[in-house]
Every structure is written in C-alpha cells, then in structure tokens.
Scaffold this motif. Structure first.
Motif, PDB file in Angstrom:
ATOM      1  N   VAL A   1      20.000 -27.086-156.935  1.00 13.71           N
ATOM      2  CA  VAL A   1      20.732 -28.224-156.376  1.00 13.71           C
ATOM      3  C   VAL A   1      21.705 -28.739-157.429  1.00 13.71           C
ATOM      4  O   VAL A   1      21.392 -28.773-158.613  1.00 13.71           O
ATOM      5  CB  VAL A   1      19.791 -29.362-155.921  1.00 13.71           C
ATOM      6  N   GLU A   2      22.885 -29.107-156.971  1.00 16.38           N
ATOM      7  CA  GLU A   2      23.908 -29.642-157.872  1.00 16.38           C
ATOM      8  C   GLU A   2      23.803 -31.164-157.876  1.00 16.38           C
ATOM      9  O   GLU A   2      24.175 -31.829-156.914  1.00 16.38           O
ATOM     10  CB  GLU A   2      25.292 -29.178-157.413  1.00 16.38           C
ATOM     11  N   ALA A   3      23.256 -31.692-158.967  1.00 15.89           N
ATOM     12  CA  ALA A   3      23.031 -33.136-159.069  1.00 15.89           C
ATOM     13  C   ALA A   3      22.752 -33.484-160.523  1.00 15.89           C
ATOM     14  O   ALA A   3      22.600 -32.602-161.374  1.00 15.89           O
ATOM     15  CB  ALA A   3      21.852 -33.563-158.183  1.00 15.89           C
ATOM     16  N   GLY A   4      22.667 -34.792-160.797  1.00 15.47           N
ATOM     17  CA  GLY A   4      22.418 -35.262-162.145  1.00 15.47           C
ATOM     18  C   GLY A   4      21.035 -35.861-162.302  1.00 15.47           C
ATOM     19  O   GLY A   4      20.342 -36.152-161.320  1.00 15.47           O
ATOM     20  N   ILE A   5      20.654 -36.097-163.536  1.00 12.01           N
ATOM     21  CA  ILE A   5      19.311 -36.561-163.860  1.00 12.01           C
ATOM     22  C   ILE A   5      19.050 -37.984-163.369  1.00 12.01           C
ATOM     23  O   ILE A   5      17.893 -38.351-163.117  1.00 12.01           O
ATOM     24  CB  ILE A   5      19.079 -36.475-165.394  1.00 12.01           C
TER      25      ILE A   5
END
Length: 211
Positions: A74-78
């Motif tokens: 998945v393309e996402a941030g912490i």
C-alpha cells in the motif's frame, strides 16, 4: 533464526549481518507490516526465509514491488497507516524514523508515528525498530555529513520510543556494508566496537516493543 550461509550472495553481507545480529525469532505464517519497505530487500527475507505474510507500506512505490507477487503493498505514510486496529502480529521499521518529518524533526510528530504503530499491532504483538545512530564513527561522516541523512542521537531514539511504550527491549550493535577485499579488517573493527566502545557510539539502535 540465523540466515543460512548460502544466502550470503543473494542478500549481501550487510543485510545478512544485520538480521543475524537482530536475532529475532519470527514465527512463520504471522502477519507483518514493513513500514518504509523501499526496494523490498527486507520484504524478500520475510517471505523467503521466515515464511511470513508480508504487507509493505511506503510513500513511494519502488519498481521492485511488482517483482514480488506475495507482497501486499500500500502506498501510504507512517502517520496514517490504512489498516484497522490490532491487525498485525509484527510491525517492522528499518532506517525509517529519521525520515519522518526529517526537516523539522518535531518530537510530537515522532510520537504520533509511534502511536500509529501501536494502533495497528495486535495485543501481544511486536514492533521491531532498527535505526541508524547519528554519532557512530562511520555513519556520521558518511551518512550524516556527506549524504545529509538526519539520523537521530541514541538518547533521542530512546526518548521517542520510551515516550509511548513501556515494554521495550533496547539493544545496540555494529553493522555496515564493507568492501569484500578487506572484510577481515572491518570484522575486527566491528568486534572492537561492540566489546569496547560506549553503546551510544554503536551503529544501530534497536527497540523491540511488546504491546
């Protein structure tokens, strides 16, 4: 679990050394989230060597993602992990934390990242954090000064992790990518550092957190 000797060429000296020194017994079949998975070197080890159900998360999708069909990416941030609470048995970070708000290095943002990791790991699950140490004698001139990485001090690493979690095991070790021709020399250097240098100068700060 130690990585097998015949995988030295496949994964490289640095990666093999790092996982062997981490010395964590992953249980096959469990679900792991690799936060900041990047080129997926660690992902391949989780799948091929430990038999884990691997999810990867990063703000950029590396071209290697498409080469690993078993990876759920998945393309996402912490700070906004798109999974429900208590979803993972393990959450893993390798040289990721110093990139979180790297310019400002805001403590509240770093604590928010820790809380998001805590949210998605199961009760009794583990969060494994491996983070380069700013003032290591090799990292500081190379990674910090030459390449501009804003690695954390060991004291700050412990402050951020300890500000959220109570059940933490901290450990420290030396691990680098060495020239193969002089590997024997650097292995001697490594042993000297780990046995005689103060812990706050060792290359890697590690936190193994139990929720």
């Amino acid at each position: 679990m130690q990585l097998k000797d015949n995988n030295l060429q496949k994964y490289g000296q640095y990666t093999r050394d790092l996982f062997n020194k981490l010395d964590f017994n992953f249980v096959a079949g469990r679900r792991i989230l690799d936060v900041g998975c990047g080129p997926c070197t660690d992902v391949e080890i989780f799948i091929n060597e430990y038999g884990l159900d691997v999810y990867g998360l990063d703000i950029h999708k590396h071209e290697n993602v498409a080469k690993i069909p078993k990876l759920k990416f998945v393309e996402a941030g912490i700070l906004h992990i798109p999974f429900v609470d208590n979803f993972f048995d393990y959450v893993f970070l390798h040289d990721v934390l110093h990139h979180v708000d790297e310019k400002n290095q805001d403590y509240a943002t770093h604590v928010a990242a820790m809380r998001e990791l805590n949210r998605v790991v199961k009760d009794g699950g583990k969060i494994i954090i491996i983070e380069g140490n700013r003032y290591n004698p090799l990292f500081y001139p190379h990674m910090v000064k030459m390449l501009g990485h804003n690695h954390w001090r060991q004291s700050y690493f412990k402050r951020v992790v300890g500000g959220v979690f109570d059940n933490v095991e901290f450990k420290y070790f030396e691990s680098h990518l060495y020239p193969a021709k002089f590997l024997w020399f650097w292995k001697c250097y490594e042993k000297i550092m780990e046995h005689w240098a103060p812990k706050n100068f060792l290359a890697y700060n590690v936190a193994i957190i139990t929720k």
